[in-house]
Design a protein around this motif. Structure first.
Motif: not given
Ligand code: AMP
Ligand code: MG
Length: 403
Positions: A2, A5-6, A8-10, A12-14, A320
């Motif tokens: 990844y 950015a990918e 980090r998004e993964r 943050l989504s959890r 978050r």
């Protein structure tokens, strides 16, 4: 693999924001406000004097008038008499304005100069200057109005915010719970900070750096210590993290492809790995998964990689988690004072920022090897060279994270 950015998004989504709790105002510094703070009324709550002096009517406020002093209003008292034509009241700073008066003349602008504590008011006072309607009065509602949102949800409370909360009558405040983060190092080579060096060994620096970074973000740190390079030792510490009800497990080292890197395996016995490599430098071996339902971030072992991994992935996750809306690191554009090279991965380089020709300019701090902690200690920024860029010529601009 990844991109940053990918990945980090993964992550943050959890990540979910912690639940809330009420804390006393004296414990609320740096905590994250869990709901908007709304003014319940106008503040100041009453018109009051901004000066020690005399409250009077502006019709009577021409220079050299003499007025009879009919009341004495200290701070904290509610005025009991109104002020009529030809009258004045001695009044102290913060005291409520008496009905009828619409201005205040400071005591130093009158013939009554006695400001000694305990001095009785005079029977009459002569004005040395004229004053106008509204002069030296703090009007109710000039600071805050009923219904105003004065602090927003997600704000990290500062000293002055606590004063604001007290002003509005809150002795306690709803805040997000501090994330509980279980922190572990791993490696057979690691010694305590106070241990003499031995052949083949180094001291565990990551647990200090990472623990301090965690504290900085407002997390509560559960220090698990060092896992040795065995399945059993790693299992014991990960289970301890789960038994302690951690909100996040943060480890360093043991997640690359070495023959003794057991962490990924152990995670998978009681959870799952989502990824273990990110296209960045330093810090490519960066793992993310969950263990017994708890999000797990495995930072690389090299001290600089661990630090960068924390800044790029763990800090936003903790932000978050803690409910904070304020980014806690500033990003700025800076000019590279020298040519900067990269291998095409998204790169984070240690630099000092100094003004040169009036422009914030970046100078690399020494050798950029990921084990060199001194060049990180000397840096006050991480320069970000985007993926795909192999050379940033001197004079061009890049983003930097201020440390
Ligand atoms: P590893 O990911 O386990 O291969 O570790 C990578 C490098 O980081 C090795 O040189 C380790 O000795 C070093 N390292 C691992 N953990 C720490 C630590 N807690 N403090 C300082 N250096 C470490
Ligand atoms: Mg190791």
């Amino acid at each position: 693999m990844y991109s940053v950015a990918e990945a980090r998004e993964r992550i943050l989504s959890r990540i979910h924001t912690t639940t809330t709790e009420s804390v006393s105002l004296s414990d609320a510094l740096n905590r994250v406000l869990a709901q908007d703070l709304v003014a319940d009324g106008d503040y100041p709550p009453f018109d009051n004097s901004a000066m020690d002096g005399f409250a009077l009517r502006s019709e009577d406020a021409a220079a050299s008038r003499t007025l009879s002093v009919v009341a004495d209003i200290p701070a904290g008292a509610a005025p009991t008499t109104g002020i009529y034509a030809g009258q004045a009241a001695r009044i102290m700073t913060g005291a409520q304005m008496p009905p009828g008066a619409d201005c205040v003349i400071p005591v130093e602008d009158t013939d009554f100069k006695n400001r000694n504590a305990g001095a009785a008011p005079p029977n009459s006072v002569r004005l040395g200057k004229s004053v106008g309607a509204g002069d030296n009065i703090r009007v109710s509602g000039t600071d805050m109005r009923a219904g105003d949102i004065v602090l927003s949800k997600g704000r990290r409370l500062k000293a002055q915010d606590l004063g604001l909360l007290a002003t509005l009558g809150h002795a306690s405040v709803n805040v997000c719970k501090r994330p509980r983060v279980a922190l572990m190092s791993s490696g057979n080579e690691l010694l305590e900070a106070d241990a003499p060096l031995e052949p083949g060994k180094i001291r565990d620096s990551n647990s200090y750096t990472l623990s301090a970074l965690l504290t900085q973000t407002g997390a509560e740190v559960i220090r698990l210590g060092v896992a040795r390079d065995t399945r059993e030792s790693v299992t014991v510490l990960l289970n301890k993290a789960a038994d302690e009800n951690a909100d996040l497990i943060l480890s360093s080292a043991g997640v690359s492809v070495g023959a003794f890197d057991f962490i990924k395996d152990v995670i998978e016995t009681n959870g799952s790995m989502d990824f273990w490599k990110v296209n960045m430098r330093p810090g490519k071996p960066l793992a993310f998964g969950e263990y017994r339902g708890i999000p797990f971030i495995g930072l690389p072992g090299n001290p600089v990689s661990a630090f960068v991994g924390f800044e790029v992935f763990a800090r936003p996750a903790l932000q978050r988690m803690s409910g904070s809306m304020d980014g806690d690191r500033q990003r700025v554009r800076v000019r590279c004072a020298e040519e900067v090279e990269s291998d095409g991965r998204e790169s984070y380089l240690r630099a000092r920022i100094r003004r040169a020709d009036g422009v914030p300019s970046a100078f690399l701090t020494g050798h950029q090897g990921s084990g060199n902690l001194l060049s990180l200690a000397q840096a006050d920024a991480l320069l970000i060279v985007p993926a795909g860029v192999k050379c940033v010529p001197a004079g061009s601009e890049v983003d930097a994270i201020l440390l």
